[in-house]
Scaffold this motif. Structure first.
Motif, PDB file in Angstrom:
ATOM      1  N   ALA A   1       3.791   3.052   5.928  1.00  0.00           N
ATOM      2  CA  ALA A   1       3.602   4.366   6.523  1.00  0.00           C
ATOM      3  C   ALA A   1       3.835   5.473   5.504  1.00  0.00           C
ATOM      4  O   ALA A   1       3.094   6.465   5.452  1.00  0.00           O
ATOM      5  N   ARG A   2       4.860   5.287   4.674  1.00  0.00           N
ATOM      6  CA  ARG A   2       5.144   6.287   3.636  1.00  0.00           C
ATOM      7  C   ARG A   2       4.003   6.349   2.623  1.00  0.00           C
ATOM      8  O   ARG A   2       3.529   7.446   2.273  1.00  0.00           O
ATOM      9  N   ARG A   3       3.556   5.182   2.155  1.00  0.00           N
ATOM     10  CA  ARG A   3       2.468   5.143   1.172  1.00  0.00           C
ATOM     11  C   ARG A   3       1.186   5.739   1.747  1.00  0.00           C
ATOM     12  O   ARG A   3       0.453   6.454   1.061  1.00  0.00           O
ATOM     13  N   ALA A   4       0.906   5.429   3.029  1.00  0.00           N
ATOM     14  CA  ALA A   4      -0.315   5.923   3.665  1.00  0.00           C
ATOM     15  C   ALA A   4      -0.318   7.452   3.738  1.00  0.00           C
ATOM     16  O   ALA A   4      -1.357   8.094   3.577  1.00  0.00           O
ATOM     17  N   GLY A   5       0.840   8.029   3.982  1.00  0.00           N
ATOM     18  CA  GLY A   5       0.933   9.479   4.062  1.00  0.00           C
ATOM     19  C   GLY A   5       0.748  10.164   2.727  1.00  0.00           C
ATOM     20  O   GLY A   5       0.469  11.371   2.674  1.00  0.00           O
TER      21      GLY A   5
ATOM     22  N   VAL B   1      -3.964 -11.915   4.692  1.00  0.00           N
ATOM     23  CA  VAL B   1      -4.384 -10.552   5.014  1.00  0.00           C
ATOM     24  C   VAL B   1      -5.798 -10.269   4.540  1.00  0.00           C
ATOM     25  O   VAL B   1      -6.274 -10.832   3.556  1.00  0.00           O
ATOM     26  N   SER B   2      -6.455  -9.378   5.260  1.00  0.00           N
ATOM     27  CA  SER B   2      -7.705  -8.799   4.782  1.00  0.00           C
ATOM     28  C   SER B   2      -7.371  -7.860   3.632  1.00  0.00           C
ATOM     29  O   SER B   2      -6.340  -7.187   3.637  1.00  0.00           O
ATOM     30  N   ASN B   3      -8.264  -7.799   2.660  1.00  0.00           N
ATOM     31  CA  ASN B   3      -7.977  -7.053   1.439  1.00  0.00           C
ATOM     32  C   ASN B   3      -7.765  -5.567   1.678  1.00  0.00           C
ATOM     33  O   ASN B   3      -8.516  -4.929   2.405  1.00  0.00           O
ATOM     34  N   ASP B   4      -6.713  -5.034   1.058  1.00  0.00           N
ATOM     35  CA  ASP B   4      -6.476  -3.596   1.032  1.00  0.00           C
ATOM     36  C   ASP B   4      -5.538  -3.294  -0.128  1.00  0.00           C
ATOM     37  O   ASP B   4      -4.477  -3.913  -0.252  1.00  0.00           O
ATOM     38  N   ALA B   5      -5.934  -2.341  -0.979  1.00  0.00           N
ATOM     39  CA  ALA B   5      -5.151  -2.043  -2.181  1.00  0.00           C
ATOM     40  C   ALA B   5      -3.766  -1.511  -1.843  1.00  0.00           C
ATOM     41  O   ALA B   5      -2.775  -1.864  -2.489  1.00  0.00           O
ATOM     42  N   LEU B   6      -3.667  -0.642  -0.848  1.00  0.00           N
ATOM     43  CA  LEU B   6      -2.369  -0.077  -0.463  1.00  0.00           C
ATOM     44  C   LEU B   6      -1.436  -1.180   0.039  1.00  0.00           C
ATOM     45  O   LEU B   6      -0.253  -1.216  -0.298  1.00  0.00           O
ATOM     46  N   LEU B   7      -1.977  -2.086   0.835  1.00  0.00           N
ATOM     47  CA  LEU B   7      -1.173  -3.185   1.367  1.00  0.00           C
ATOM     48  C   LEU B   7      -0.661  -4.081   0.250  1.00  0.00           C
ATOM     49  O   LEU B   7       0.489  -4.535   0.280  1.00  0.00           O
ATOM     50  N   MET B   8      -1.498  -4.347  -0.753  1.00  0.00           N
ATOM     51  CA  MET B   8      -1.086  -5.208  -1.857  1.00  0.00           C
ATOM     52  C   MET B   8       0.120  -4.626  -2.591  1.00  0.00           C
ATOM     53  O   MET B   8       1.006  -5.357  -3.033  1.00  0.00           O
ATOM     54  N   GLN B   9       0.168  -3.315  -2.699  1.00  0.00           N
ATOM     55  CA  GLN B   9       1.317  -2.681  -3.351  1.00  0.00           C
ATOM     56  C   GLN B   9       2.597  -2.929  -2.551  1.00  0.00           C
ATOM     57  O   GLN B   9       3.655  -3.236  -3.111  1.00  0.00           O
ATOM     58  N   ALA B  10       2.503  -2.812  -1.234  1.00  0.00           N
ATOM     59  CA  ALA B  10       3.686  -2.969  -0.385  1.00  0.00           C
ATOM     60  C   ALA B  10       4.145  -4.416  -0.282  1.00  0.00           C
ATOM     61  O   ALA B  10       5.309  -4.683   0.022  1.00  0.00           O
ATOM     62  N   LEU B  11       3.236  -5.369  -0.527  1.00  0.00           N
ATOM     63  CA  LEU B  11       3.581  -6.783  -0.382  1.00  0.00           C
ATOM     64  C   LEU B  11       3.940  -7.448  -1.707  1.00  0.00           C
ATOM     65  O   LEU B  11       4.048  -8.677  -1.769  1.00  0.00           O
TER      66      LEU B  11
ATOM     67  N   ILE C   1       2.120  -7.420  17.606  1.00  0.00           N
ATOM     68  CA  ILE C   1       1.107  -6.789  16.757  1.00  0.00           C
ATOM     69  C   ILE C   1       1.473  -5.333  16.545  1.00  0.00           C
ATOM     70  O   ILE C   1       1.668  -4.574  17.496  1.00  0.00           O
ATOM     71  N   ARG C   2       1.575  -4.949  15.275  1.00  0.00           N
ATOM     72  CA  ARG C   2       1.998  -3.596  14.922  1.00  0.00           C
ATOM     73  C   ARG C   2       0.903  -2.893  14.121  1.00  0.00           C
ATOM     74  O   ARG C   2       0.341  -3.474  13.182  1.00  0.00           O
ATOM     75  N   PRO C   3       0.593  -1.646  14.432  1.00  0.00           N
ATOM     76  CA  PRO C   3      -0.311  -0.871  13.571  1.00  0.00           C
ATOM     77  C   PRO C   3       0.405  -0.552  12.266  1.00  0.00           C
ATOM     78  O   PRO C   3       1.546  -0.084  12.270  1.00  0.00           O
ATOM     79  N   ALA C   4      -0.246  -0.835  11.141  1.00  0.00           N
ATOM     80  CA  ALA C   4       0.391  -0.626   9.838  1.00  0.00           C
ATOM     81  C   ALA C   4       0.005   0.712   9.218  1.00  0.00           C
ATOM     82  O   ALA C   4       0.845   1.409   8.645  1.00  0.00           O
ATOM     83  N   PHE C   5      -1.270   1.067   9.300  1.00  0.00           N
ATOM     84  CA  PHE C   5      -1.758   2.340   8.768  1.00  0.00           C
ATOM     85  C   PHE C   5      -3.187   2.546   9.252  1.00  0.00           C
ATOM     86  O   PHE C   5      -3.811   1.639   9.793  1.00  0.00           O
TER      87      PHE C   5
END
Length: 325
Positions: free
Chosen positions: A313-317, A124-134, A185-189
């Motif tokens: 989606a929940r974290r992004a909101g 994945v390309s770096n993203d702090a929110l994504l790292m939490q979910a993974l 391919i799914r949009p994540a946030f």
């Protein structure tokens, strides 16, 4: 279960502590490349970070480990070379002991733990929110183009990428992804990106066009990163030649690293997320919103990714600078 025990010892000397593995990796890379710039590439850090690590190592040891040679880059001193040998011998002996213990640990853990479901492998390309979910999955942090390449090679089950616009440019690697019928391919946030600057924006930067005339010290992302692709596109649209931007060749591998350099005063600006800017107390000049995507092969079980997408989606909101897809 297959345990991998990795040696990560710390050497205590009169001047302080030295993490053996990172120090040895940098010294070996310097010996092989013959320059600090080449060594930095070899270990995956910035040129500035490499010099910082060398300076810290020499301060701790009280001896020089490198020497600049006019017209030939930098090489290890005699002491530096011998120190590297000593570290390597110790590391190899300790690693051999850990390798021998790994099967013993496997046997003990097998009796204690239930058999887990196989982990999804992500590039994945770096993203702090994504790292939490993974958390708990196997994750390799790369640029967007490299993450996509890992998926194409079958090295991972899921790739995370972004390209800074509402639609991929025709003929690009990202456009080819959306045309590939074997992929789902799914949009994540969605997330906001912009120029991060020192608090109060002392240079009065308003857009990418202001960087050259204000001699702003810029921190870039690595080649192939989605943010780098976006920034280059903005420069092209503004008619700016990258070489006119002071620091364009200075690269960091995460939004957080870029923000940290600006917060420390070592740089004036860099492109990143609003969340990274807020975390380091920086001012933020929005440049636009983008969608972050996750791509998975249709042959894979989609339900394994569904829970992660719902969590994202929940974290992004709930997070400033983000929104559900």
């Amino acid at each position: 279960m297959h345990s991998v025990l990795q040696f990560s010892g710390v050497l205590h000397v009169a001047g302080g502590e030295i993490a053996i593995a990172p120090a040895l990796a940098l010294l070996d890379a310097l010996a092989e490349e013959g320059s600090v710039q080449g060594a930095a590439r070899g270990v995956g850090i910035s040129y500035r970070s490499a010099w910082g690590r060398i300076a810290a190592l020499e301060k701790t040891l009280g001896r020089a480990v490198t020497v600049k040679t006019k017209g030939h880059g930098s090489v290890l001193t005699a002491f530096g070379a011998e120190f590297a040998v000593a570290l390597r011998v110790t590391a190899e002996r300790c690693q051999a002991l850990l390798d021998a213990e790994a099967p013993v640990l496997d046997a003990r853990l097998a009796a204690l733990l239930p058999t887990p479901a196989p982990l999804l492998r992500f590039a994945v390309s770096n993203d702090a929110l994504l790292m939490q979910a993974l958390a708990g999955h196997a994750v390799a942090i790369l640029g967007s183009t490299d993450a996509v390449a890992r998926l194409a090679a079958g090295a991972v089950e899921v790739a995370g990428f972004h390209f800074g616009s509402h639609q991929a440019e025709p003929g690009s690697v990202f456009a080819a992804l959306f045309e590939d019928l074997t992929l789902h391919i799914r949009p994540a946030f969605r997330r906001e990106q912009g120029l991060m600057v020192a608090p109060g924006n002392p240079l009065g930067i308003r857009s990418v066009a202001d960087l050259p005339p204000r001699r702003a010290r810029f921190v870039n992302r690595q080649a192939g990163a989605g943010t780098r692709i976006w920034f280059d596109r903005l420069c092209a649209q503004a008619g700016i030649r990258p070489k006119t931007i002071l620091g364009y060749e200075t690269e960091e591998f995460t939004h957080q690293a870029v923000a940290a350099l600006i917060a420390s005063g070592a740089a004036d600006t860099g492109m990143g997320t609003r969340a990274a800017a807020e975390r380091f107390g920086l001012s933020f000049l929005p440049l636009g919103e983008e969608t972050y995507f996750l791509a998975q092969r249709r042959a894979e079980d989609p339900s394994r990714l569904e829970a992660i997408l719902e969590d994202l989606a929940r974290r992004a909101g709930e997070t400033c600078g983000y929104a559900p897809p």
